[in-house]
Scaffold this motif. Structure first.
Motif, short mmCIF file in Angstrom:
data_model
loop_
_atom_site.label_atom_id
_atom_site.label_comp_id
_atom_site.label_asym_id
_atom_site.label_seq_id
_atom_site.Cartn_x
_atom_site.Cartn_y
_atom_site.Cartn_z
N VAL A 63 0.87 -1.17 0.00
CA VAL A 63 0.00 0.00 0.00
C VAL A 63 0.90 1.22 0.00
CG1 VAL A 63 -1.90 1.14 1.20
CG2 VAL A 63 -1.67 -1.34 1.32
N THR A 64 0.75 2.09 -1.02
CA THR A 64 1.72 3.17 -1.18
C THR A 64 1.16 4.34 -1.98
OG1 THR A 64 3.98 3.64 -1.90
CG2 THR A 64 2.70 2.16 -3.28
N ASN A 65 1.90 5.43 -1.94
CA ASN A 65 1.60 6.58 -2.78
C ASN A 65 2.61 6.69 -3.93
OD1 ASN A 65 3.74 7.27 -1.12
ND2 ASN A 65 3.07 9.37 -0.82
N ASP A 66 3.55 5.75 -4.02
CA ASP A 66 4.56 5.75 -5.09
C ASP A 66 4.90 4.29 -5.42
OD1 ASP A 66 6.80 5.96 -6.75
OD2 ASP A 66 7.66 7.62 -5.60
N VAL A 109 0.16 -4.08 -5.76
CA VAL A 109 0.37 -2.73 -5.26
C VAL A 109 -0.97 -2.01 -5.30
CG1 VAL A 109 1.58 -0.55 -5.63
CG2 VAL A 109 2.74 -2.71 -6.10
N VAL A 110 -1.31 -1.39 -4.17
CA VAL A 110 -2.60 -0.68 -4.06
C VAL A 110 -2.31 0.79 -3.79
CG1 VAL A 110 -4.83 -0.61 -2.88
CG2 VAL A 110 -3.61 -2.78 -3.09
N THR A 111 -2.83 1.66 -4.67
CA THR A 111 -2.62 3.09 -4.52
C THR A 111 -3.92 3.88 -4.46
OG1 THR A 111 -2.47 3.40 -6.91
CG2 THR A 111 -0.40 3.03 -5.73
N ASP A 112 -5.02 3.27 -4.83
CA ASP A 112 -6.30 3.96 -4.82
C ASP A 112 -6.87 3.96 -3.40
OD1 ASP A 112 -9.52 3.52 -5.10
OD2 ASP A 112 -8.74 4.96 -6.57
N GLN A 137 -3.66 8.39 0.14
CA GLN A 137 -3.48 6.95 0.31
C GLN A 137 -3.12 6.61 1.76
OE1 GLN A 137 -1.99 8.84 -2.05
NE2 GLN A 137 -2.16 7.82 -4.03
N GLU A 138 -2.24 7.41 2.35
CA GLU A 138 -1.84 7.15 3.73
C GLU A 138 -3.01 7.37 4.69
OE1 GLU A 138 1.59 8.32 6.98
OE2 GLU A 138 1.62 9.26 5.00
#
Length: 122
Positions: free
Chosen positions: A9-12, A34-37, A62-63
């Motif tokens: 889980v990330t923003n990048d 990878v999950v960003t939404d 995301q955070e």
């Protein structure tokens, strides 16, 4: 396609995969997602094994979604054995050897080879 065994889980995405698995989004293993939404982050299933990796100043959407999802419970964080298996998987991949389809099938090396990762535990 393999069952998803790890969610990052990330923003990048590119940087998170590089720092956790030593790969790019174009060659990520099929057992990792990878999950960003933010909406998808809120919908992570109970029992999901996750790594949260955040980059840049301040909290991203995301955070914020990650923190909210963790408050609900049911997220599983990696333990030392998981990090050891990931490290062994990364080492095999870098050496050019055939790698197992999932890190759980790889014997663990020393715990000091854990990837450098920024994970939030707040």
């Amino acid at each position: 396609m393999s069952q998803i065994r790890l969610f990052i889980v990330t923003n990048d995405p590119e940087r998170a995969l590089g720092e956790t698995l030593g790969c790019a989004t174009t060659n990520a293993p099929d057992w990792c997602r990878v999950v960003t939404d933010p909406v998808e982050i809120l919908r992570l299933p109970d029992g999901a094994k996750c790594i949260g990796a955040w980059f840049g100043p301040g909290a991203s959407p995301q955070e914020s979604a990650w923190r909210e999802r963790r408050l609900v419970g049911g997220i599983v964080f990696l333990v030392d054995e998981d990090w050891q298996r990931l490290s062994a998987w990364i080492a095999k991949r870098r050496s050019g050897e055939a790698v197992a389809p999932a890190p759980s099938a790889v014997p663990p090396p020393a715990a000091t080879t854990r990837p450098n990762l920024v994970q939030q535990f707040t």
